[in-house]
Design a protein around this motif. Structure first.
Motif, PDB file in Angstrom:
ATOM      1  N   ALA A   1      37.687  38.491  40.698  1.00  0.00           N
ATOM      2  CA  ALA A   1      36.826  39.337  40.330  1.00  0.00           C
ATOM      3  C   ALA A   1      35.626  39.379  41.203  1.00  0.00           C
ATOM      4  N   LYS A   2      35.043  38.242  41.660  1.00  0.00           N
ATOM      5  CA  LYS A   2      33.926  37.987  42.428  1.00  0.00           C
ATOM      6  C   LYS A   2      34.315  38.364  43.940  1.00  0.00           C
ATOM      7  N   PHE A   3      35.559  38.194  44.546  1.00  0.00           N
ATOM      8  CA  PHE A   3      35.971  38.314  45.724  1.00  0.00           C
ATOM      9  C   PHE A   3      36.098  39.799  45.976  1.00  0.00           C
TER      10      PHE A   3
ATOM     11  N   GLY B   1      34.568  42.181  44.404  1.00  0.00           N
ATOM     12  CA  GLY B   1      33.401  42.834  44.620  1.00  0.00           C
ATOM     13  C   GLY B   1      32.389  42.702  45.755  1.00  0.00           C
ATOM     14  N   ILE B   2      33.016  41.897  46.720  1.00  0.00           N
ATOM     15  CA  ILE B   2      32.327  41.871  48.068  1.00  0.00           C
ATOM     16  C   ILE B   2      32.463  42.954  48.807  1.00  0.00           C
TER      17      ILE B   2
ATOM     18  N   MET C   1      38.253  34.927  37.369  1.00  0.00           N
ATOM     19  CA  MET C   1      36.517  34.875  37.816  1.00  0.00           C
ATOM     20  C   MET C   1      36.459  34.965  39.427  1.00  0.00           C
ATOM     21  N   VAL C   2      37.322  34.068  39.846  1.00  0.00           N
ATOM     22  CA  VAL C   2      37.164  34.120  41.439  1.00  0.00           C
ATOM     23  C   VAL C   2      37.717  35.629  42.250  1.00  0.00           C
TER      24      VAL C   2
END
Length: 70
Positions: free
Chosen positions: A65-67, A69-70, A62-63
């Motif tokens: 994937a968010k990382f 996406g930045i 999860m982290v």
């Protein structure tokens, strides 16, 4: 058209020459601070990436994937 400092000396009075030198030094200083800020940001991103990779598998996915996406 950009000219060299030598060409400014022939054309402009001393006060304008000093102003040009001041502006150029401020510009160079600003570029330096921008470069330092970018280097610090890159180091922080690398640190965050390493920390994210050390998480448990379910949290890591999860982290990361968010990382990305930045």
């Amino acid at each position: 058209m950009k000219g060299s400092i030598a060409s400014y000396r022939r054309i402009f009075p001393r006060s304008v020459q000093l102003l040009v030198l001041f502006i150029e030094s401020r510009r160079n200083k600003n570029f330096f601070y921008i470069r330092v800020g970018l280097d610090e940001a890159e180091a922080l991103i690398q640190k965050m990436d390493l920390e994210a990779r050390s998480l448990q598998p379910n949290a890591k996915v999860m982290v990361l994937a968010k990382f990305k996406g930045i």
